[in-house]
Design a protein around this motif. Structure first.
Motif, PDB file in Angstrom:
ATOM      1  N   CYS A 113       8.194   2.367 -16.626  1.00 32.15           N
ATOM      2  CA  CYS A 113       8.955   3.139 -15.211  1.00 32.15           C
ATOM      3  C   CYS A 113       8.403   4.034 -15.143  1.00 32.15           C
ATOM      4  O   CYS A 113       8.990   5.169 -15.625  1.00 32.15           O
ATOM      5  CB  CYS A 113      10.436   2.738 -15.195  1.00 32.15           C
ATOM      6  N   MET A 132       8.099  -6.526 -12.620  1.00 31.85           N
ATOM      7  CA  MET A 132       7.892  -5.764 -14.044  1.00 31.85           C
ATOM      8  C   MET A 132       8.484  -6.283 -15.439  1.00 31.85           C
ATOM      9  O   MET A 132       7.503  -6.930 -16.426  1.00 31.85           O
ATOM     10  CB  MET A 132       8.775  -4.784 -14.114  1.00 31.85           C
ATOM     11  N   ALA A 186       4.773   1.212 -13.015  1.00 29.83           N
ATOM     12  CA  ALA A 186       5.432   1.031 -11.512  1.00 29.83           C
ATOM     13  C   ALA A 186       6.078   2.459 -11.328  1.00 29.83           C
ATOM     14  O   ALA A 186       6.833   3.303 -12.279  1.00 29.83           O
ATOM     15  CB  ALA A 186       7.170   0.651 -11.864  1.00 29.83           C
ATOM     16  N   ASP A 205       7.458   5.351  -9.311  1.00 27.76           N
ATOM     17  CA  ASP A 205       8.509   5.690  -8.181  1.00 27.76           C
ATOM     18  C   ASP A 205       8.226   6.408  -8.013  1.00 27.76           C
ATOM     19  O   ASP A 205       8.215   7.916  -8.095  1.00 27.76           O
ATOM     20  CB  ASP A 205       9.666   4.747  -9.357  1.00 27.76           C
ATOM     21  N   TRP A 259       1.924  -0.425  -9.890  1.00 23.77           N
ATOM     22  CA  TRP A 259       2.897  -0.670  -8.386  1.00 23.77           C
ATOM     23  C   TRP A 259       3.394   0.510  -8.083  1.00 23.77           C
ATOM     24  O   TRP A 259       4.565   1.388  -8.747  1.00 23.77           O
ATOM     25  CB  TRP A 259       3.476  -1.784  -9.122  1.00 23.77           C
ATOM     26  N   THR A 313      11.119  -4.225  -7.369  1.00 26.51           N
ATOM     27  CA  THR A 313      10.322  -4.189  -8.834  1.00 26.51           C
ATOM     28  C   THR A 313      10.106  -4.198  -9.483  1.00 26.51           C
ATOM     29  O   THR A 313       9.554  -4.726 -10.614  1.00 26.51           O
ATOM     30  CB  THR A 313       9.553  -2.952  -8.706  1.00 26.51           C
ATOM     31  N   THR A 324      12.869  -0.148  -5.324  1.00 25.82           N
ATOM     32  CA  THR A 324      13.387  -0.192  -6.704  1.00 25.82           C
ATOM     33  C   THR A 324      14.001  -1.215  -7.205  1.00 25.82           C
ATOM     34  O   THR A 324      13.636  -1.578  -8.411  1.00 25.82           O
ATOM     35  CB  THR A 324      14.160   0.954  -7.127  1.00 25.82           C
TER      36      THR A 324
END
Length: 555
Positions: free
Chosen positions: A137, A121, A201, A203, A230, A117, A114
């Motif tokens: 995010c 970003m 991203a 998550d 991602w 990342t 995390t």
């Protein structure tokens, strides 16, 4: 620099040579990189070492913000250099645009995936030359999406260079120089309509239960020249899921079953049959072992999972990065039976001592349970009292349909049977009065569900009542204290077979923060005595800690 000499390639060569512990899918990713260095030009692919260097150097502008490394620069480890360098270094020779648009990163918990990342970003927001780049995010819940978003905000504030380029607000990070911004995006929060991501991203993808947000995010990238999806995650518990599909696709691409030059995958899984006690297995799933945490720390987590059977599935999933399927029981009988004293527990020898009580009252189908926890010099003695209604067809019929051991437990005094279809609450109150006459009751922790009448009556009698919620906030600390006491062999339960059966039926739920609680719906049988025991032991441990703190004399 020749591409084969670049740190990305050196990591790949070290993995292939066996100098770096890596699972089969990481080896395949490295083989793919090295093979593409030889043959990628035939497909119009080139590895741009300067572009790879640029993102790797950029990482050093960032700072760690939490833990013992707070303030230190974010120096990428070789496995991180491989991932970031690969994604930003591989390009289409004709256009100069990035090769990889979709990426999947599956690594065990607490390896910094995390945190790292934040590198792509922020890099894509500032240095991609993209007009008005939007970074997101994304997660299924607002809280999960906020974890990465808030970490990025902390990193910006900790870096003078980034602070001069980016403006941090509550719900957005704005980039005046590029006219772009970064925001959090969740399924239960703000709408995803109208977004145009340049970098997204996603998550903890194993927690994504529907496709809508995923499809909106990825489909909205179509207008960008070189966007990046991602996706980061730890292994999940259901391969028949959105994340499971991506994981399966990643393996097919890495094995060469499917050619997809736009998809990058790094899946740090050991082999399914790898020894979970072998440090080499740990290293395959945890490329930051020895960096983010020590082997001694990891061994402690492993040893707990070995002792508590119910912890092993989560250990395999969260810390070995292996997919698990189905519910698993909690504490093995062999571990539980270590709590048998050499002589039976004598309740009368405990009379007069401080005691903590847990009550789980169920009026009809479940057991009603009262468990008394009595601490004595670091050891906790458990006295369990269980009650059951005989049911509409009689007790024997109920025992035959649910558990034939009910009859033997009744005959041996472990189970009290109440006539009729419901628990006689007055008898439960009488038992509590009986206990108060024999012990110095400190607290009576109870689940309010079904306890309205009994709680009201006990309150009138001035019992020291404590309402004990059944959610993560209350149950997780108590459950972990109970586990710890079992592991350390500090519980004495006198061989109560009904309590042992209930403990063996427990299956735990776990949230993203590793909070745990028993799940009655997943349980393999009645667990009410175990729940009452968890409450009693949890409160007894808290009470003893407070007493010891008061007893400390400052000289």
């Amino acid at each position: 620099m020749e591409a084969i000499d670049h740190p990305v390639s050196r990591y790949a060569l070290d993995v292939i040579a066996g100098d770096v512990a890596a699972g089969p899918l990481v080896r395949m990713a490295c083989e793919r990189h090295l093979l593409d260095l030889e043959t990628g030009a035939d497909r119009g692919l080139v590895f741009d070492t300067e572009a790879a260097d640029m993102v790797i150097r950029f990482a050093k502008v960032l700072r760690h913000t939490t833990g013992p490394m707070a303030g230190a620069e974010l120096a990428l480890q070789p496995w991180q250099v491989f991932r970031h360098g690969s994604v930003f270094g591989w390009k289409h020779a004709e256009t100069g645009l990035r090769r990889f648009r979709s990426t999947y990163h599956q690594v065990a918990k607490k390896n910094g995936k995390t945190t790292d990342t934040a590198v792509p970003m922020l890099f894509t927001q500032l240095f991609d030359g993209e007009g008005a780049p939007q970074g997101y995010c994304a997660a299924t819940t607002r809280d999960q999406a906020g974890l990465l978003f808030n970490e990025i905000k902390r990193m910006i504030r900790a870096s003078p260079a980034l602070s001069s380029l980016l403006d941090v607000y509550k719900t957005q990070i704005q980039s005046p120089r590029t006219n772009g911004y970064i925001a959090a995006l969740s399924r239960d929060g703000n709408s995803a309509d109208g977004i145009n991501p340049h970098f997204a991203a996603r998550d903890e993808v194993h927690r994504w239960t529907d496709r809508e947000l995923a499809d909106v995010v990825t489909n909205s990238m179509i207008a960008r020249a070189q966007p990046i999806d991602w996706a980061i995650t730890t292994a999940g518990a259901d391969r028949a899921s959105l994340c499971g599909e991506i994981r399966t696709y990643a393996e097919r691409v890495l094995r060469g079953d499917v050619r997809d030059d736009g998809f990058f995958a790094f899946v740090a899984e050991p082999p399914e049959d790898a020894d979970p006690s072998d440090p080499a297995t740990w290293a395959m799933a945890n490329p930051n072992l020895g960096v983010a945490f020590t082997e001694a720390d990891f061994r402690r987590i492993h040893d707990e999972a070995q002792a508590i059977r119910g912890k092993m599935p989560n250990f395999r999933r969260l810390h070995l990065n292996l997919w698990t399927e189905g519910a698993q029981s909690w504490i093995g009988r062999d571990v539980w039976d270590r709590g048998l004293a050499t002589a039976p527990v004598d309740p009368e020898a405990l009379y007069g001592r401080k005691a903590w009580v847990g009550i789980d009252l169920r009026r009809t189908t479940d057991l009603t349970s009262i468990v008394v926890a009595v601490p004595v010099e670091g050891v906790i003695y458990l006295l369990s009292y269980a009650f059951i209604a005989e049911g509409p067809k009689g007790f024997v019929a109920r025992a035959q349909s649910e558990n034939r051991d009910y009859v033997a437990w009744r005959d041996d005094g472990w189970l009290e049977v109440h006539r009729g279809g419901v628990i006689d609450e007055d008898q439960v109150i009488e038992r509590m009065k009986w206990l108060r006459a024999r012990f110095d009751l400190q607290e009576v922790a109870y689940d309010r569900w079904g306890m309205k009448h009994v709680a009201a009556e006990l309150d009138k009698l001035r019992f020291p009542l404590l309402e004990f919620g059944q959610g993560y906030a209350s149950m997780s600390p108590a459950t972990k204290r109970f586990e710890r006491a079992v592991i350390q062999n500090r519980l004495r339960h006198g061989g109560n077979p009904l309590l042992a059966w209930a403990v063996g039926n427990v299956v735990l739920d776990q949230d993203a923060a590793e909070n745990v609680k028993p799940n009655k719906k997943k349980a393999t049988g009645r667990i009410d005595p175990a729940v009452a025991a968890i409450m009693a032991v949890g409160r007894a441990e808290v009470g003893e800690e407070k007493r010891k703190a008061r007893d400390v004399v400052v000289i």
